[in-house]
Structures are given as C-alpha cells and as structure tokens.
Design a protein around this motif. Structure first.
Motif, PDB file in Angstrom:
ATOM      1  N   GLN A   1       1.602   3.606   2.972  1.00 48.43           N
ATOM      2  CA  GLN A   1       0.985   2.716   1.983  1.00 48.43           C
ATOM      3  C   GLN A   1       0.834   3.414   0.642  1.00 48.43           C
ATOM      4  O   GLN A   1       1.121   2.834  -0.401  1.00 48.43           O
ATOM      5  CB  GLN A   1      -0.379   2.246   2.483  1.00 48.43           C
ATOM      6  CG  GLN A   1      -1.064   1.305   1.516  1.00 48.43           C
ATOM      7  CD  GLN A   1      -2.459   0.935   1.958  1.00 48.43           C
ATOM      8  OE1 GLN A   1      -3.056   1.606   2.787  1.00 48.43           O
ATOM      9  NE2 GLN A   1      -2.996  -0.122   1.391  1.00 48.43           N
ATOM     10  N   ARG A   2       0.427   4.673   0.667  1.00 48.48           N
ATOM     11  CA  ARG A   2       0.228   5.411  -0.580  1.00 48.48           C
ATOM     12  C   ARG A   2       1.533   5.597  -1.344  1.00 48.48           C
ATOM     13  O   ARG A   2       1.559   5.549  -2.577  1.00 48.48           O
ATOM     14  CB  ARG A   2      -0.401   6.768  -0.270  1.00 48.48           C
ATOM     15  CG  ARG A   2      -0.779   7.589  -1.494  1.00 48.48           C
ATOM     16  CD  ARG A   2      -1.503   8.868  -1.121  1.00 48.48           C
ATOM     17  NE  ARG A   2      -0.861   9.633  -0.064  1.00 48.48           N
ATOM     18  CZ  ARG A   2       0.161  10.467  -0.244  1.00 48.48           C
ATOM     19  NH1 ARG A   2       0.681  10.626  -1.442  1.00 48.48           N
ATOM     20  NH2 ARG A   2       0.678  11.136   0.768  1.00 48.48           N
ATOM     21  N   LEU A   3       2.642   5.758  -0.620  1.00 50.35           N
ATOM     22  CA  LEU A   3       3.929   5.987  -1.265  1.00 50.35           C
ATOM     23  C   LEU A   3       4.660   4.694  -1.620  1.00 50.35           C
ATOM     24  O   LEU A   3       5.724   4.739  -2.230  1.00 50.35           O
ATOM     25  CB  LEU A   3       4.808   6.865  -0.360  1.00 50.35           C
ATOM     26  CG  LEU A   3       4.268   8.280  -0.160  1.00 50.35           C
ATOM     27  CD1 LEU A   3       5.074   9.018   0.890  1.00 50.35           C
ATOM     28  CD2 LEU A   3       4.270   9.052  -1.469  1.00 50.35           C
ATOM     29  N   GLY A   4       4.116   3.567  -1.242  1.00 49.91           N
ATOM     30  CA  GLY A   4       4.681   2.285  -1.670  1.00 49.91           C
ATOM     31  C   GLY A   4       5.658   1.657  -0.698  1.00 49.91           C
ATOM     32  O   GLY A   4       6.399   0.755  -1.075  1.00 49.91           O
ATOM     33  N   LEU A   5       5.684   2.101   0.543  1.00 46.81           N
ATOM     34  CA  LEU A   5       6.538   1.464   1.540  1.00 46.81           C
ATOM     35  C   LEU A   5       5.872   0.170   1.997  1.00 46.81           C
ATOM     36  O   LEU A   5       4.698   0.155   2.363  1.00 46.81           O
ATOM     37  CB  LEU A   5       6.761   2.406   2.729  1.00 46.81           C
ATOM     38  CG  LEU A   5       7.676   3.585   2.420  1.00 46.81           C
ATOM     39  CD1 LEU A   5       7.489   4.689   3.431  1.00 46.81           C
ATOM     40  CD2 LEU A   5       9.112   3.142   2.390  1.00 46.81           C
ATOM     41  N   THR A   6       6.620  -0.921   1.969  1.00 48.67           N
ATOM     42  CA  THR A   6       6.022  -2.221   2.267  1.00 48.67           C
ATOM     43  C   THR A   6       6.533  -2.841   3.559  1.00 48.67           C
ATOM     44  O   THR A   6       5.928  -3.782   4.060  1.00 48.67           O
ATOM     45  CB  THR A   6       6.293  -3.209   1.122  1.00 48.67           C
ATOM     46  OG1 THR A   6       7.711  -3.301   0.919  1.00 48.67           O
ATOM     47  CG2 THR A   6       5.621  -2.746  -0.159  1.00 48.67           C
TER      48      THR A   6
END
Length: 139
Positions: free
Chosen positions: A122-127
């Motif tokens: 979540q922190r790295l932007g994986l959705t």
C-alpha cells in the motif's frame, strides 16, 4: 371542610374524557409518519468504466507465499530480508501495467509477515492485491 367528589350515588362522576385526545394524537402521529421523507441507504462507489480494448494485456501475476515458519516467498523464491521485499515491491510498482499480487498466507503463519507485505504494498502504491488460499480454512 374537605371537598368530596362523587361520594354520593346521585352526584355526577367528574373525570376527563380522553378519547378525543387519543384520536387527535393518533391523527398527528399518522401525519408525522407520512410527512417524514423516506431515508435511502446508499453507498456511493466509484465503479470502473468498461473501456473495450482491442489487445487486452494479461497482467503479470506475482505469487507471494507466507510459510508456517513466517518466511516470505516471491514466486517460490525465498525473500532474504525486508529490504529485498521492499526492492521487489518497488520494482513491481514501477511496472506498467502493475502486476497482480496474489498473497497466499498459510493458515499456521502469524499475522506479522502478511501485514508487512500488505503495508509495504500500500505504501509503495500497488493497487492490485488479492488474498488467495481461503480453501485451506474449510473443514
């Protein structure tokens, strides 16, 4: 001298007639129920829009396993450290289109490594995340 009400047989009984008051109260209650607007319970969602694509690209699927010994496996390869996991997630987040992460925790694994994978993703932007393997909990 005290006042005596209704002590004799010939005296009129003095009491208030409440029937008209109850009728008025019920009419007001019905009017109140009718005039209250109907409450709609709606949840607003941003639904995806279907855009037909001539050449659909199947996303890459990355299988992340968490073993009963709390070891994290990236497509079957052991992840050496937290920095290695973060580097792999950063690389995955930079890809276009992003790969799908299928997280498959073992039923005997603790929550900490699964939470670490979810929080870093979540922190790295994986959705595109999914938790797979619920069939192992069926008895």
């Amino acid at each position: 001298m005290a006042m005596q009400v209704g002590s004799g047989d010939d005296d009129m009984m003095v009491e208030m007639n409440t029937t008209p008051l109850i009728d008025v109260m019920l009419v007001l209650l019905i009017m109140l129920i009718i005039t209250i607007p109907i409450q709609t319970h709606a949840v607003k969602l941003d639904m995806p829009v279907n855009t037909p694509n001539e050449n659909p690209v199947k996303p890459v699927i990355v299988q992340i396993d968490v073993t009963p010994q709390d070891q994290i496996l990236w497509n079957g390869e052991p992840v050496a450290s937290a920095e290695d996991l973060e580097a792999r997630l950063t690389t995955a987040a930079a890809q276009t289109p992003q790969p799908e992460l299928h997280i498959r925790p073992n039923k005997d694994a603790t929550y900490a490594p699964v939470a670490k994978v979810l929080a870093n993703s979540q922190r790295l932007g994986l959705t595109k995340l999914g938790i797979v393997g619920s069939e192992q909990f069926v008895q």
